[in-house]
Design an enzyme around this catalytic site. Sequence first.
Site, PDB file in Angstrom:
ATOM      1  N   GLU A  98      34.405  36.456  42.068  1.00  0.00           N
ATOM      2  CA  GLU A  98      35.676  36.805  41.417  1.00  0.00           C
ATOM      3  C   GLU A  98      36.735  35.761  41.769  1.00  0.00           C
ATOM      4  O   GLU A  98      36.768  35.249  42.882  1.00  0.00           O
ATOM      5  CB  GLU A  98      36.077  38.216  41.866  1.00  0.00           C
ATOM      6  CG  GLU A  98      37.386  38.732  41.329  1.00  0.00           C
ATOM      7  CD  GLU A  98      37.467  38.868  39.815  1.00  0.00           C
ATOM      8  OE1 GLU A  98      37.212  37.862  39.118  1.00  0.00           O
ATOM      9  OE2 GLU A  98      37.825  39.949  39.336  1.00  0.00           O
ATOM     10  N   ASP A  99      37.568  35.454  40.822  1.00  0.00           N
ATOM     11  CA  ASP A  99      38.615  34.471  41.055  1.00  0.00           C
ATOM     12  C   ASP A  99      39.731  35.005  41.946  1.00  0.00           C
ATOM     13  O   ASP A  99      40.118  34.382  42.919  1.00  0.00           O
ATOM     14  CB  ASP A  99      39.195  33.963  39.714  1.00  0.00           C
ATOM     15  CG  ASP A  99      39.546  35.109  38.766  1.00  0.00           C
ATOM     16  OD1 ASP A  99      39.401  36.300  39.140  1.00  0.00           O
ATOM     17  OD2 ASP A  99      39.966  34.814  37.631  1.00  0.00           O
ATOM     18  N   ASP A 102      43.969  41.255  42.485  1.00  0.00           N
ATOM     19  CA  ASP A 102      45.377  41.625  42.383  1.00  0.00           C
ATOM     20  C   ASP A 102      45.512  43.113  42.725  1.00  0.00           C
ATOM     21  O   ASP A 102      45.580  43.470  43.889  1.00  0.00           O
ATOM     22  CB  ASP A 102      45.883  41.280  40.977  1.00  0.00           C
ATOM     23  CG  ASP A 102      47.373  41.504  40.822  1.00  0.00           C
ATOM     24  OD1 ASP A 102      48.018  41.912  41.800  1.00  0.00           O
ATOM     25  OD2 ASP A 102      47.895  41.277  39.716  1.00  0.00           O
ATOM     26  N   LYS A 130      45.440  38.621  46.706  1.00  0.00           N
ATOM     27  CA  LYS A 130      46.902  38.741  46.737  1.00  0.00           C
ATOM     28  C   LYS A 130      47.347  39.814  47.706  1.00  0.00           C
ATOM     29  O   LYS A 130      46.747  40.885  47.767  1.00  0.00           O
ATOM     30  CB  LYS A 130      47.413  39.127  45.346  1.00  0.00           C
ATOM     31  CG  LYS A 130      47.598  37.984  44.421  1.00  0.00           C
ATOM     32  CD  LYS A 130      48.429  38.453  43.231  1.00  0.00           C
ATOM     33  CE  LYS A 130      48.303  37.464  42.107  1.00  0.00           C
ATOM     34  NZ  LYS A 130      49.033  37.931  40.908  1.00  0.00           N
ATOM     35  N   VAL A 152      49.638  33.126  39.883  1.00  0.00           N
ATOM     36  CA  VAL A 152      49.113  31.764  40.047  1.00  0.00           C
ATOM     37  C   VAL A 152      48.234  31.379  38.861  1.00  0.00           C
ATOM     38  O   VAL A 152      47.709  32.237  38.156  1.00  0.00           O
ATOM     39  CB  VAL A 152      48.311  31.622  41.362  1.00  0.00           C
ATOM     40  CG1 VAL A 152      49.224  31.668  42.569  1.00  0.00           C
ATOM     41  CG2 VAL A 152      47.219  32.688  41.477  1.00  0.00           C
ATOM     42  N   ARG A 164      43.832  26.810  32.609  1.00  0.00           N
ATOM     43  CA  ARG A 164      42.574  27.068  33.334  1.00  0.00           C
ATOM     44  C   ARG A 164      41.955  25.783  33.874  1.00  0.00           C
ATOM     45  O   ARG A 164      41.227  25.794  34.855  1.00  0.00           O
ATOM     46  CB  ARG A 164      41.556  27.748  32.415  1.00  0.00           C
ATOM     47  CG  ARG A 164      41.913  29.169  32.008  1.00  0.00           C
ATOM     48  CD  ARG A 164      40.701  29.840  31.375  1.00  0.00           C
ATOM     49  NE  ARG A 164      41.018  31.054  30.638  1.00  0.00           N
ATOM     50  CZ  ARG A 164      41.081  32.261  31.171  1.00  0.00           C
ATOM     51  NH1 ARG A 164      40.894  32.425  32.468  1.00  0.00           N
ATOM     52  NH2 ARG A 164      41.354  33.313  30.423  1.00  0.00           N
TER      53      ARG A 164
HETATM   54  P1  IMP Z   1      43.183  43.340  39.234  1.00  0.00           P
HETATM   55  O1  IMP Z   1      42.261  44.242  38.464  1.00  0.00           O
HETATM   56  O2  IMP Z   1      44.609  43.786  39.159  1.00  0.00           O
HETATM   57  O3  IMP Z   1      42.734  43.096  40.648  1.00  0.00           O
HETATM   58  O4  IMP Z   1      43.228  41.984  38.452  1.00  0.00           O
HETATM   59  C1  IMP Z   1      42.237  41.075  38.584  1.00  0.00           C
HETATM   60  C2  IMP Z   1      42.185  40.124  37.412  1.00  0.00           C
HETATM   61  O5  IMP Z   1      43.457  39.871  36.813  1.00  0.00           O
HETATM   62  C3  IMP Z   1      41.708  38.803  37.923  1.00  0.00           C
HETATM   63  O6  IMP Z   1      40.310  38.728  37.867  1.00  0.00           O
HETATM   64  C4  IMP Z   1      42.395  37.819  37.008  1.00  0.00           C
HETATM   65  O7  IMP Z   1      41.599  37.597  35.874  1.00  0.00           O
HETATM   66  C5  IMP Z   1      43.679  38.501  36.627  1.00  0.00           C
HETATM   67  N1  IMP Z   1      44.786  38.064  37.508  1.00  0.00           N
HETATM   68  C6  IMP Z   1      45.327  38.740  38.520  1.00  0.00           C
HETATM   69  N2  IMP Z   1      46.306  38.048  39.132  1.00  0.00           N
HETATM   70  C7  IMP Z   1      46.381  36.871  38.460  1.00  0.00           C
HETATM   71  C8  IMP Z   1      47.193  35.680  38.636  1.00  0.00           C
HETATM   72  O8  IMP Z   1      48.060  35.560  39.522  1.00  0.00           O
HETATM   73  N3  IMP Z   1      46.950  34.685  37.765  1.00  0.00           N
HETATM   74  C9  IMP Z   1      46.004  34.747  36.788  1.00  0.00           C
HETATM   75  N4  IMP Z   1      45.233  35.822  36.608  1.00  0.00           N
HETATM   76  C10 IMP Z   1      45.412  36.874  37.429  1.00  0.00           C
HETATM   77 MG    MG Z   2      39.004  37.636  36.996  1.00  0.00          MG
END
Ligand code: IMP
Ligand code: MG
Length: 175
Positions: A98-99, A102, A130, A152, A164
């Site tokens: 996973e990148d 959040d 994060k 970011v 990207r």
């Molecule tokens: P989560 O489900 O809120 O943890 O979001 C995760 C996904 O949202 C990541 O896999 C990213 O694709 C996208 N994402 C979350 N934060 C960022 C950011 O700061 N920049 C770009 N994409 C983000």
């Molecule tokens: Mg992602």
Amino acid sequence: MEDSSIKIFIDEKTLQAKVKELGGLITKDYQGRTPVLVAVLKGSFIFVADICRHIKVPVVFDFMAVSSYGSAMVSSGIVRITKDLDTNIEGRDVIIIEDIIDSGRTLNYLIKNLEARNPKSVEICALLDKEVPRKTINNVKYKGFEIPNKYVIGYGLDVAEKYRNLPYIGLIEEE
Ligand code: IMP
Ligand code: MG
């Protein structure tokens, strides 16, 4: 890509050193096994391409696409599978690539979803984590960097599909 509103947050060298280090850890832990790397599209495509070349055990690749953000910079809270695995992961060692974590919704959803398919193991490898108020994600075994709660871009991460291809992690400066 000259864009004066972008500030380098994690430079290319630092990023690559960390990716190499994580690949080394995976190599050590998966001796004698052939893990399935499940990269979460689209954001992880560069990370997986780089880290896999530092993993010195055989690997199998698969990809999942989930959508939770739309094109906005705030999570919609809804996770939806837009592309599922091609591989049967039953009895396999799975590493989710996973990148960025959040809210943690995407990963929590994915872990549950993948565990329901009876893999032998599921571990998480996330480049960025994060610092946001949330329940911690149950043990991210391979973690790159903990970063502040800022949006970011670069190294796979986008804003509305842009940026990207930046080789570093950047911040978009507020006007
Ligand atoms: P989560 O489900 O809120 O943890 O979001 C995760 C996904 O949202 C990541 O896999 C990213 O694709 C996208 N994402 C979350 N934060 C960022 C950011 O700061 N920049 C770009 N994409 C983000
Ligand atoms: Mg992602």
